[in-house]
Design an enzyme around this catalytic site. Structure first.
Site, short mmCIF file in Angstrom:
data_model
loop_
_atom_site.label_atom_id
_atom_site.label_comp_id
_atom_site.label_asym_id
_atom_site.label_seq_id
_atom_site.Cartn_x
_atom_site.Cartn_y
_atom_site.Cartn_z
N LYS A 22 0.84 -1.20 0.00
CA LYS A 22 0.00 0.00 0.00
C LYS A 22 0.88 1.26 0.00
O LYS A 22 0.64 2.19 -0.77
CB LYS A 22 -0.88 -0.01 1.25
N ASN A 23 1.90 1.27 0.84
CA ASN A 23 2.69 2.49 0.99
C ASN A 23 3.65 2.73 -0.17
O ASN A 23 4.32 3.76 -0.22
CB ASN A 23 3.44 2.49 2.33
N CYS A 118 -5.29 8.40 9.43
CA CYS A 118 -5.41 7.72 10.71
C CYS A 118 -5.16 8.72 11.83
O CYS A 118 -4.23 9.51 11.77
CB CYS A 118 -4.36 6.62 10.81
N ARG A 123 0.40 14.75 13.11
CA ARG A 123 0.79 14.58 11.72
C ARG A 123 0.88 15.88 10.92
O ARG A 123 0.11 16.12 9.99
CB ARG A 123 -0.14 13.57 11.02
N ASP A 307 4.38 0.82 12.15
CA ASP A 307 3.22 0.14 11.57
C ASP A 307 3.09 -1.32 12.02
O ASP A 307 2.13 -2.00 11.64
CB ASP A 307 3.28 0.20 10.03
N ARG A 399 -8.62 -0.26 4.76
CA ARG A 399 -7.72 0.73 4.15
C ARG A 399 -6.39 0.08 3.75
O ARG A 399 -5.73 0.54 2.81
CB ARG A 399 -7.44 1.87 5.13
#
Ligand code: UD1
Length: 420
Positions: A22-23, A118, A123, A307, A399
């Site tokens: 995903k990243n 999230c 952030r 993560d 997600r």
């Protein structure tokens, strides 16, 4: 509303196929804006986050086609309308903000509302903006928006106070078409950065050093359309490794780059896991041995990934002894602790540190996915808990994990989704 139901305790068997990261895919999709030719991304997992960024590009008038038959995602941004960016899709997912670097590079202008994502900390985006400014852009913030503009971007030396993944990627994308050479120092070293650079270099960019702390980008005039296959998702693979350990099972994981998982594998070995290479892309994870408590500090790569923090906490909750986890990357990433405690875990939080005293059993109950990885931690805890664990707010899990319950069921777990 959907829920995921997990019935424990069952041993896992067999093998699981890991999807592409995903990243990696999110910044790669953002980077397609840099080039007005067709780009094909192979093996795309149609995760919620991938859908959001695809919808965003479609809203900007790009052609976006996904084939469920071969999982190829085809994107053509030649007709992109840079003015359509006032959309909730940006607020919905922080990674949407990654289009700013590409938009600035291609159009010299971009206006986006401040990003969401999230809820795992404040952030900020100061480092992204610092980079754009040093490349010659004017930055204006106000009324919930950020606006960047530049007649021309010119290469510069950019030092990041913290090796932010998103800032490194956004600046990298902006610098690819800038005049002259850009050097990003204290850049993030995550494998996904290296993957983005590999993708861009295949398109004709001239990037050196990605995956290390100093990235050198020699600006080029234009990029060309290509076909690309991103790397495997190291966090999904790590999640299944923990699944093997928490159920005292031995499984095979296909789609793995051991080097990318080195920080996780080393910690799991310390905990009592055994690993053996099956072939270049597959590994056998033996989680059947007695586990012992370990201490963990999350750090930027190549440190232990933030993560994976929630998932390993589920495991340590039922590992004899006292483990200490220190979260240094995000300031609010222990939201899963409340529900783990409701399942019987003994965890105390002191600022950025969690002290986990292993208990002999967890018991299922109603819990929530508080964020993406926190949700994965609930599935893992559910696999080891007696009775039924019912997880709500599973949109967080969707997600970042594709077909999650099917992948677990294929391993013999009782994990399914219901509509309530
Ligand atoms: C990315 C990952 C996410 C992962 C995180 C850290 C994607 C799509 N997401 O998120 O899964 O958890 O890396 O590995 O790749 N920071 C600043 N100023 C900035 C930017 C960041 O202070 O301008 C701080 C953040 O508040 C945070 C830390 O840097 O404390 C790490 O954030 P960052 O590396 O930027 O994470 P993301 O790119 O958002």
């Amino acid at each position: 509303m959907e829920k995921i139901i997990v019935k424990g305790v069952k041993e896992l068997n067999g093998e699981v196929n890991i999807s592409c990261a995903k990243n990696s895919i999110l910044p790669i999709i953002a980077a397609t804006i840099l080039c007005p030719e067709s780009i094909t991304i192979n093996n795309t997992p149609m995760l919620e986050d991938v859908e959001v960024i695809c919808k965003l590009l479609a809203k900007l008038n790009c052609e976006v086609n996904f084939s469920q038959i071969d999982n190829k995602l085809k994107i053509n941004t030649s007709n992109i309308s840079p003015e359509n960016t006032n959309t909730d899709l940006i607020k919905k997912m922080r990674a949407s903000f990654l289009i700013m670097g590409s938009m600035l590079a291609r159009f010299g202008y971009c206006k986006l509302c401040l990003p969401g994502g999230c809820n795992i900390g404040s952030r900020p985006i100061d480092l992204h903006l610092k980079g754009f400014k040093l490349l010659g852009a004017d930055v204006n913030i106000g009324y919930g928006f950020v606006e960047v503009q530049a007649k021309k971007l010119i290469g510069n030396r950019i030092y990041l106070d913290f090796p932010s993944v998103g800032a490194t990627e956004n600046i990298l994308m902006a610098a690819v078409l800038a005049e002259g050479t850009t050097i990003i120092e204290n850049a993030a070293e995550e494998p996904e950065i290296e993957d983005l650079a590999r993708f861009l270099n295949k398109m004709g960019a001239r990037i050196e050093g990605a995956g290390r702390g100093k990235i050198i980008i020699h600006g080029v005039r234009s990029l060309k359309g290509i076909e690309y296959t991103p790397i495997y998702d190291r966090i999904e693979a790590g999640t299944f490794m923990i699944a093997a350990g928490i159920t005292n099972s031995k499984i095979k994981i296909n789609g793995i780059n051991e080097e990318h998982l080195r920080p996780v594998i080393e910690k799991l070995k310390e905990c009592g896991f055994l690993f053996s290479k099956y072939n270049e892309n597959s590994i056998i994870v033996d989680g059947t041995k007695m586990k012992k408590a370990v201490d963990i500090k999350t750090l930027p790569y190549p440190g232990f990934p933030t993560d994976m923090q929630a998932q390993i906490m589920s495991l340590l909750s039922i590992t004899q002894g006292i483990s200490i986890i220190t979260e240094t990357v995000f300031e609010n990433r222990f939201m899963h602790v409340t529900d783990l405690t409701r399942m019987g875990a003994n965890i105390k939080i002191d600022g950025r540190t969690a002290i986990i005293e292993g208990v002999s059993r967890l018991t299922g109950c109603d819990v929530k996915a508080t964020d993406l990885r926190g949700g994965a931690a609930m599935i893992l805890a559910g696999l080891a808990a007696e009775g039924e664990t019912r997880i709500g707010d599973i949109y967080h899990i969707d997600r970042g994990y594709v077909n999650v319950e099917e992948k677990f069921r294929k391993l013999g777990a009782e994990v399914y989704r219901i509509d309530v």
